[in-house]
Design a protein around this motif. Structure first.
Motif, PDB file in Angstrom:
ATOM      1  N   LEU A 561       0.830  -1.202   0.000  1.00 63.71           N
ATOM      2  CA  LEU A 561       0.000   0.000   0.000  1.00 63.71           C
ATOM      3  C   LEU A 561       0.863   1.250   0.000  1.00 63.71           C
ATOM      4  O   LEU A 561       0.572   2.230  -0.699  1.00 63.71           O
ATOM      5  CB  LEU A 561      -0.933  -0.015   1.210  1.00 63.71           C
ATOM      6  CG  LEU A 561      -1.848   1.201   1.372  1.00 63.71           C
ATOM      7  CD1 LEU A 561      -2.769   1.337   0.146  1.00 63.71           C
ATOM      8  CD2 LEU A 561      -2.662   1.100   2.652  1.00 63.71           C
ATOM      9  N   ARG A 562       1.908   1.209   0.802  1.00 66.97           N
ATOM     10  CA  ARG A 562       2.789   2.373   0.830  1.00 66.97           C
ATOM     11  C   ARG A 562       3.432   2.598  -0.538  1.00 66.97           C
ATOM     12  O   ARG A 562       3.560   3.740  -1.009  1.00 66.97           O
ATOM     13  CB  ARG A 562       3.868   2.175   1.890  1.00 66.97           C
ATOM     14  CG  ARG A 562       3.348   2.294   3.316  1.00 66.97           C
ATOM     15  CD  ARG A 562       4.442   1.995   4.315  1.00 66.97           C
ATOM     16  NE  ARG A 562       3.926   2.097   5.679  1.00 66.97           N
ATOM     17  CZ  ARG A 562       4.635   1.747   6.757  1.00 66.97           C
ATOM     18  NH1 ARG A 562       5.870   1.255   6.597  1.00 66.97           N
ATOM     19  NH2 ARG A 562       4.102   1.876   7.949  1.00 66.97           N
ATOM     20  N   ALA A 563       3.838   1.489  -1.171  1.00 67.50           N
ATOM     21  CA  ALA A 563       4.431   1.627  -2.512  1.00 67.50           C
ATOM     22  C   ALA A 563       3.412   2.183  -3.502  1.00 67.50           C
ATOM     23  O   ALA A 563       3.728   3.044  -4.338  1.00 67.50           O
ATOM     24  CB  ALA A 563       4.954   0.275  -2.981  1.00 67.50           C
ATOM     25  N   SER A 564       2.157   1.694  -3.390  1.00 67.89           N
ATOM     26  CA  SER A 564       1.108   2.179  -4.283  1.00 67.89           C
ATOM     27  C   SER A 564       0.835   3.652  -4.050  1.00 67.89           C
ATOM     28  O   SER A 564       0.651   4.424  -4.999  1.00 67.89           O
ATOM     29  CB  SER A 564      -0.162   1.365  -4.072  1.00 67.89           C
ATOM     30  OG  SER A 564      -1.224   1.875  -4.855  1.00 67.89           O
ATOM     31  N   GLU A 565       0.816   4.035  -2.769  1.00 68.34           N
ATOM     32  CA  GLU A 565       0.580   5.440  -2.462  1.00 68.34           C
ATOM     33  C   GLU A 565       1.708   6.304  -2.998  1.00 68.34           C
ATOM     34  O   GLU A 565       1.488   7.432  -3.458  1.00 68.34           O
ATOM     35  CB  GLU A 565       0.414   5.630  -0.953  1.00 68.34           C
ATOM     36  CG  GLU A 565      -0.890   5.068  -0.412  1.00 68.34           C
ATOM     37  CD  GLU A 565      -0.973   5.232   1.095  1.00 68.34           C
ATOM     38  OE1 GLU A 565       0.069   5.563   1.707  1.00 68.34           O
ATOM     39  OE2 GLU A 565      -2.082   5.034   1.651  1.00 68.34           O
ATOM     40  N   GLU A 566       2.914   5.777  -2.901  1.00 68.04           N
ATOM     41  CA  GLU A 566       4.049   6.541  -3.422  1.00 68.04           C
ATOM     42  C   GLU A 566       3.935   6.695  -4.944  1.00 68.04           C
ATOM     43  O   GLU A 566       4.176   7.781  -5.495  1.00 68.04           O
ATOM     44  CB  GLU A 566       5.359   5.837  -3.045  1.00 68.04           C
ATOM     45  CG  GLU A 566       6.609   6.517  -3.553  1.00 68.04           C
ATOM     46  CD  GLU A 566       6.795   7.913  -2.970  1.00 68.04           C
ATOM     47  OE1 GLU A 566       7.555   8.714  -3.533  1.00 68.04           O
ATOM     48  OE2 GLU A 566       6.150   8.228  -1.914  1.00 68.04           O
ATOM     49  N   LEU A 568       1.138   6.628  -6.560  1.00 63.88           N
ATOM     50  CA  LEU A 568       0.046   7.568  -6.797  1.00 63.88           C
ATOM     51  C   LEU A 568       0.514   8.997  -6.617  1.00 63.88           C
ATOM     52  O   LEU A 568       0.128   9.907  -7.364  1.00 63.88           O
ATOM     53  CB  LEU A 568      -1.120   7.258  -5.860  1.00 63.88           C
ATOM     54  CG  LEU A 568      -2.326   8.197  -5.936  1.00 63.88           C
ATOM     55  CD1 LEU A 568      -2.938   8.146  -7.358  1.00 63.88           C
ATOM     56  CD2 LEU A 568      -3.361   7.819  -4.893  1.00 63.88           C
ATOM     57  N   ARG A 569       1.340   9.207  -5.583  1.00 64.76           N
ATOM     58  CA  ARG A 569       1.848  10.565  -5.337  1.00 64.76           C
ATOM     59  C   ARG A 569       2.661  11.061  -6.524  1.00 64.76           C
ATOM     60  O   ARG A 569       2.522  12.205  -6.967  1.00 64.76           O
ATOM     61  CB  ARG A 569       2.692  10.561  -4.069  1.00 64.76           C
ATOM     62  CG  ARG A 569       3.159  11.949  -3.643  1.00 64.76           C
ATOM     63  CD  ARG A 569       4.080  11.841  -2.450  1.00 64.76           C
ATOM     64  NE  ARG A 569       5.313  11.160  -2.803  1.00 64.76           N
ATOM     65  CZ  ARG A 569       6.333  11.751  -3.459  1.00 64.76           C
ATOM     66  NH1 ARG A 569       6.252  13.004  -3.827  1.00 64.76           N
ATOM     67  NH2 ARG A 569       7.418  11.065  -3.741  1.00 64.76           N
ATOM     68  N   LEU A 570       3.496  10.149  -7.030  1.00 65.38           N
ATOM     69  CA  LEU A 570       4.301  10.530  -8.189  1.00 65.38           C
ATOM     70  C   LEU A 570       3.414  10.810  -9.399  1.00 65.38           C
ATOM     71  O   LEU A 570       3.653  11.746 -10.177  1.00 65.38           O
ATOM     72  CB  LEU A 570       5.312   9.422  -8.506  1.00 65.38           C
ATOM     73  CG  LEU A 570       6.389   9.186  -7.431  1.00 65.38           C
ATOM     74  CD1 LEU A 570       7.234   7.967  -7.799  1.00 65.38           C
ATOM     75  CD2 LEU A 570       7.258  10.424  -7.249  1.00 65.38           C
ATOM     76  N   PHE A 571       2.351   9.986  -9.537  1.00 64.13           N
ATOM     77  CA  PHE A 571       1.428  10.179 -10.657  1.00 64.13           C
ATOM     78  C   PHE A 571       0.715  11.528 -10.551  1.00 64.13           C
ATOM     79  O   PHE A 571       0.601  12.266 -11.526  1.00 64.13           O
ATOM     80  CB  PHE A 571       0.419   9.037 -10.692  1.00 64.13           C
ATOM     81  CG  PHE A 571      -0.707   9.258 -11.658  1.00 64.13           C
ATOM     82  CD1 PHE A 571      -0.498   9.114 -13.029  1.00 64.13           C
ATOM     83  CD2 PHE A 571      -1.972   9.638 -11.219  1.00 64.13           C
ATOM     84  CE1 PHE A 571      -1.534   9.335 -13.930  1.00 64.13           C
ATOM     85  CE2 PHE A 571      -2.992   9.853 -12.113  1.00 64.13           C
ATOM     86  CZ  PHE A 571      -2.782   9.695 -13.487  1.00 64.13           C
TER      87      PHE A 571
END
Length: 685
Positions: A561-566, A568-571
């Protein structure tokens, strides 16, 4: 402590506890119980107070002597109430909390004396003045009874108590009472506080006869006022009779023993050698003895005056003398009295001397024989009186035993009724207990099956961290075998990278709070360890329960989840749109991310409408939001916004509702696209 129904005042208690009770408990023969009697016990407060005092001090001092307590009253209803031992809260309010808790049981109707204390006392109905007293007692307590009796009845009652007490036994009276009526029977221990000790008996005495006090009550009004209760003086009696009857005289009792001698009559007497005597016939000259004996016998038998007639004897020369015996009764004396008058020649005609030869020798011989006969008779009478007194004592003791047995039987009958009631209650309790046992067995079976089938690693520990039971999954962490039940947990090797686990788990016994830790096993998996205090139904901490939950998958999901959020943040950082989250009712903005074509995108707030939407477009935006909420539909709208540089721009906003399992809106996720350039290219904005 003020004087109350249960205890006397503090000063009396100090003397009892400091002097009387130690002597009573440390004295006595080995194996003999300490016996006490509370006379006129009324509703029983004094009896229970004394029982509490004796029991508490015996236990505190470690005294080893059995107790036998008797309590009596003339009122049968009072005895019944005392035997029940039930008192309102106001009656026991003054008692110390510790004594109240130790000796009383609270209930809806008040406080009841505990059964252990009630069984120490034998309650019985007893009339102090007319029924025989108890015997062989060490302590008698009788408060506020003597003050209601006259002097004679007081002495009678004190004689009862003296007979009931062992030599040296103690008597406790009320504040307004004393042993003034019988100072020869009791010595003061503390006269101020009315504590006395029985004087030793100088000779054998029988118990006072029942009914004697009643007879004194019946004749009390007939006694002279000033002389009531005072022993009669023989001088007063003689003076009274001689003044009324005249010549020199001697006062004798019914046995013709001298009680008082008029100094004028002393010249008619002579004391021969040998043992002194009070017999009048043995002290007059021999010529007068037989006639005097005959006159005494006649007066005693008939109750009428008798005379010897005129007599001559050597002491009077040729003068004549007549002995007159006058029997009479005096209200101040017990038994009949006789006055022997010596009437000389001036009142009696002279007669010839009729004394025959050898008369003196014959009289002397007869006197000796009479003396021996009287001595034998006195011995026989003494032996008969001793036997009678012994039988009377035995009868009194038997009567006391009978009263005690009656009281015991009455108590046993009450106990039998109580036991019947208790047996019925026990039957109901037994049925309830059987049901509870069945339920407990089922609960135990359910628990055993739950533990066996549970996939959660659980271990039960006692307060010393010893193993009580565990689930099969606990073998993933600890090297336990069935034979390890009862071993301390720190003695069992484990596969956890957390050596201080047992030490921290033991702290729950001090903090009484649950402990939770994340630990890692040697195989790289992560677990949450929770330690809870094990509480019983009585809210007692008997041990601890340790459980292990595998969170390895959670940790992997969290990292993903943290990787996905990261990502998403980059996106979000890479795109030109602004992303936002709104509350279910759109009142609060939870987050705002993306290119900063809007004002203050880093500080989301609840007044987002005023901050980002021009006032002229706010009503249209609110209406579109309300329609989307009402239909749980996608929100889509082109509207003007306030840009970051303060200018008015255009945006296309689109938001999707997030619904829970019940279909309720949880949040809104949306994106706002800057379309200002397109709007400007198409014409005036």
């Amino acid at each position: 402590m003020d004087e109350s129904e249960f205890f006397p005042n503090r000063a009396v208690l100090d003397i009892l506890c400091g002097k009387v009770l130690p002597e009573l408990f440390q004295g006595g023969q080995a194996g003999t119980p300490l016996r006490a009697w509370v006379a006129a016990c009324a509703a029983g407060e004094q009896a229970y107070g004394l029982a509490m005092l004796l029991a508490d001090h015996a236990d505190d001092a470690g005294w080893r002597r059995d107790l036998q307590l008797f309590a009596s009253d003339g009122d049968a209803h009072a005895v019944q109430a005392a035997r029940a031992g039930l008192y309102p809260a106001a009656s026991v309010a003054h008692l110390p909390a510790a004594r109240l808790e130790r000796h009383f049981t609270p209930g809806a109707d008040g406080y009841q004396v505990r059964k252990t204390l009630r069984e120490r006392i034998v309650f019985t109905r007893h009339d102090l003045l007319h029924d025989p007293a108890f015997s062989k007692l060490d302590l008698v307590a009788c408060r506020d009874v003597l003050a209601r009796l006259d002097h004679g009845a007081q002495r009678q009652l004190l004689q009862h108590f003296h007979f009931a007490l062992n030599p040296g036994g103690y008597l406790l009276l009320g504040r307004a009472e004393s042993v003034e009526a019988a100072p020869d029977l009791f010595a003061p221990v503390d006269a101020t506080h009315r504590i006395y000790q029985a004087r030793p008996r100088s000779r054998w005495t029988a118990p006072p006869a029942a009914g004697a006090a009643r007879r004194r009550h019946a004749t009390g009004d007939e006694a002279a006022g000033a002389d009531r209760g005072r022993p009669p003086s023989h001088a007063d009696i003689h003076r009274h009779a001689s003044v009324a009857l005249g010549p020199p005289a001697i006062l004798v009792d019914a046995n013709a023993d001298i009680l008082y001698i008029d100094e004028r009559a002393a010249r008619f007497l002579r004391q021969a050698g040998g043992e002194p005597t009070r017999a009048l016939a043995a002290l007059v000259p021999p010529p007068l003895r037989l006639p005097l004996r005959a006159a005494l016998f006649q007066a005693r038998r008939t109750g009428e005056p008798a005379t010897t007639g005129p007599l001559r004897h050597a002491g009077q020369g040729h003068a004549a003398i007549e002995l007159q015996v006058l029997p009479f009764d005096d209200p101040r004396a017990e038994g009949r009295l006789m006055l022997v008058r010596f009437v000389t020649a001036q009142d009696v005609p002279p007669v010839a001397d009729a004394t025959p030869a050898g008369y003196d020798a014959l009289v002397a011989q007869l006197d000796d024989e009479l003396h021996q006969l009287r001595a034998s008779l006195a011995d026989a009478v003494g032996q008969a009186e001793a036997a009678d007194n012994a039988m009377r004592v035995q009868a009194e003791e038997m009567q006391s035993s009978i009263e005690q047995l009656r009281a015991t039987v009455a108590g046993l009958e009450d106990e039998r009724d109580t036991l019947h009631g208790q047996n019925g209650a026990l039957g109901l309790d037994r049925l309830a207990l059987q049901r509870r046992i069945v339920e407990a067995d089922k609960a135990h079976d359910d628990l055993s099956n739950l533990i066996a089938s549970s996939d959660v690693a659980t271990i039960f520990l006692d307060r010393t961290m010893r193993i009580l039971r565990y689930t099969p999954r606990i073998a993933d962490f600890f090297n336990v075998l069935p034979g390890d039940i009862g071993r301390p947990l720190p003695h069992i090797t484990n596969r956890l990278d957390y050596p201080q686990l047992a030490e921290e788990a033991a702290r729950v016994f001090d903090t009484l709070q649950a402990m939770e830790r994340e630990v890692r096993a040697t195989d790289g998996r992560d677990y949450i360890v929770r330690v809870h205090p094990y509480r019983t139904t009585h809210d007692r901490i008997e041990g601890a329960v340790m459980t292990f939950f595998d969170i390895s998958n959670w940790r992997a999901a969290e990292q993903a989840l943290r990787a996905s959020e990261e990502r998403l943040r980059l996106f979000v950082s890479a795109v030109s749109d602004t992303l936002y989250k709104m509350s279910a009712d759109w009142r609060a903005k939870h987050s705002l991310q993306g290119k900063t074509f809007l004002a203050d995108t880093d500080n989301p707030s609840a007044n987002w409408l005023e901050a980002y939407i021009p006032e002229s477009d706010q009503a249209r935006v609110k209406e579109a939001i309300a329609q989307a909420i009402a239909h749980k539909a996608v929100f889509e709208l082109e509207h003007r916004v306030i840009r970051g540089d303060g200018a008015i721009g255009w945006t296309f906003s689109r938001a999707i509702p997030l619904l829970d399992d019940d279909g309720n809106i949880v949040e809104w996720f949306g994106a706002a696209t800057d379309i200002t350039a397109r709007k400007q290219a198409s014409g005036p904005v």
